[in-house]
Design an enzyme around this catalytic site. Structure first.
Site, mmCIF file in Angstrom:
data_model
loop_
_atom_site.group_PDB
_atom_site.id
_atom_site.type_symbol
_atom_site.label_atom_id
_atom_site.label_comp_id
_atom_site.label_asym_id
_atom_site.label_seq_id
_atom_site.Cartn_x
_atom_site.Cartn_y
_atom_site.Cartn_z
ATOM 1 N N GLY A 236 4.151 3.383 5.093
ATOM 2 C CA GLY A 236 5.363 3.100 5.968
ATOM 3 C C GLY A 236 6.005 1.661 5.609
ATOM 4 N N LEU A 237 5.568 1.125 4.629
ATOM 5 C CA LEU A 237 6.181 -0.073 4.337
ATOM 6 C C LEU A 237 7.296 -0.087 3.049
ATOM 7 C CD1 LEU A 237 2.898 -2.113 4.774
ATOM 8 C CD2 LEU A 237 4.792 -1.594 6.650
ATOM 9 N N GLY A 238 7.811 1.074 2.678
ATOM 10 C CA GLY A 238 8.686 1.035 1.897
ATOM 11 C C GLY A 238 8.353 1.176 0.364
ATOM 12 N N PRO B 6 0.837 -1.249 0.047
ATOM 13 C CA PRO B 6 0.004 0.026 0.011
ATOM 14 C C PRO B 6 0.876 1.267 0.062
ATOM 15 C CG PRO B 6 -0.514 -1.620 1.675
ATOM 16 C CD PRO B 6 0.563 -1.883 1.182
ATOM 17 N N ASP C 181 15.666 2.783 4.015
ATOM 18 C CA ASP C 181 14.661 1.963 3.308
ATOM 19 C C ASP C 181 15.107 1.018 2.080
ATOM 20 O OD1 ASP C 181 13.017 3.132 5.005
ATOM 21 O OD2 ASP C 181 11.675 4.084 3.658
ATOM 22 N N SER D 120 7.976 3.361 -1.793
ATOM 23 C CA SER D 120 9.001 4.224 -2.879
ATOM 24 C C SER D 120 10.078 3.564 -3.003
ATOM 25 C CB SER D 120 9.118 5.633 -2.300
ATOM 26 O OG SER D 120 9.432 5.508 -1.004
ATOM 27 N N ALA D 121 10.723 2.943 -1.870
ATOM 28 C CA ALA D 121 12.055 2.501 -1.859
ATOM 29 C C ALA D 121 12.010 1.202 -2.805
ATOM 30 C CB ALA D 121 12.726 2.052 -0.431
ATOM 31 N N ALA D 122 10.955 0.493 -2.691
ATOM 32 C CA ALA D 122 10.821 -0.788 -3.268
ATOM 33 C C ALA D 122 10.822 -0.600 -4.759
ATOM 34 C CB ALA D 122 9.854 -1.549 -2.752
#
Length: 286
Positions: A87-89, A83, A130, A91-93
């Site tokens: 806060g689960l990354g 989602p 991240d 954008s970094a992923a």
């Protein structure tokens, strides 16, 4: 066509303090962003649900592609199990997945460094934890630097993730805290203690001392609440996880919305907590 994939992440301990040079304990989770890239006449990123890509993000992706050695324009199709703004990354992923699509076979450290081009546009002055977590997989002990210090952490644990349903950007909590830090002498000791909890948490994670690790989760959340980065919805999510017997519970990521995590006794307990929180359960470090 080339393809890249990267997992999301949880910050187990060290939110916000990691921006100021203190360590953090972070974990990749088995929820993924997948990117397919092919040559095109003009650069385009196709996000799920027809979400529009802001121009600065597209420009950063162009820069990422050039740095990865991809020549010409591209069409990138994105699929995500993570989602946005949770806060689960996510954008970094996305950044790591793009790096792997533009440069298949690139090493984890290079993928994380390339992904920072996207992170700087989206988050201002990110610590780098991240993309490091998303690129390395497993659990890592991270300290900001040039290059960052990254150590793999042994062990595993089950976590229940509760989503507040409130999407937020890191800017919304990081920038106000940075301003408060300039005038409030209480902030730096709180950040330092969050770093200490990350160090303690690493040792406890490796030793499998889950009850003690849970106490560090609780202590970290109390400090993050003092720093003003929690919110009513996160407090409700944390309290709900504690009522379901979480060994410890806290917000994860920048706060202000997003997700809370609860440390479980085992897989069954994690899945029970997650079901009651309308969230999901993950094993980290497996």
């Amino acid at each position: 066509m080339t393809r890249g994939r990267a997992p999301g992440k949880l910050l187990l301990l060290g939110e916000h303090s990691v921006v100021y040079g203190h360590p953090a304990l972070a974990a990749a989770i088995p929820r993924y962003v997948t990117v397919e890239v092919e040559a095109a006449d003009e650069a385009r990123i196709e996000l799920p649900g027809g979400i529009q890509v802001p121009f600065p993000v597209l420009d950063a992706a162009r820069e990422l592609a050039r740095a990865a050695g991809f020549r010409g324009a591209f069409h990138a199709r994105v699929q995500s199990d993570i989602p946005l703004g949770s806060g689960l990354g996510s954008s970094a992923a996305l950044g790591v997945a793009l790096a792997r699509a533009f440069k298949p076979g690139c090493a984890a450290g290079e993928a994380a460094e390339l992904a920072m081009r996207l992170e700087r546009v989206l988050h201002g002055t990110p610590s780098g934890v991240d993309p490091a977590a998303c690129a390395q997989d497993g659990v890592i002990f991270f300290r900001r630097g040039e290059p960052p210090a990254i150590e793999r952490v042994r062990g595993s644990a089950w976590i229940a993730v509760a989503l507040t349903g409130i999407a937020r950007g890191t800017h919304s909590t990081v920038m106000p805290l940075a301003e408060r830090r300039k005038t409030d002498p209480a902030v730096d000791p709180l950040l330092a203690r969050l770093g200490e909890l990350a160090r303690e948490g690493r040792a406890l994670f490796e030793q499998g001392e889950l009850a003690e690790l849970g106490k560090r989760f609780d202590a970290a959340h109390a400090l993050l609440r003092q720093l003003g980065v929690s919110c009513a919805e996160l407090e409700e999510a944390v309290a709900g996880l504690k009522r379901q017997g979480a060994l410890g519970a806290k917000l994860t990521g920048a706060g202000g919305g997003g997700a809370a995590i609860g440390l479980a006794r085992d897989e069954t307990h994690a899945r029970e907590m997650a079901a009651r929180a309308s969230g999901f359960a993950v094993e980290v470090g497996a």
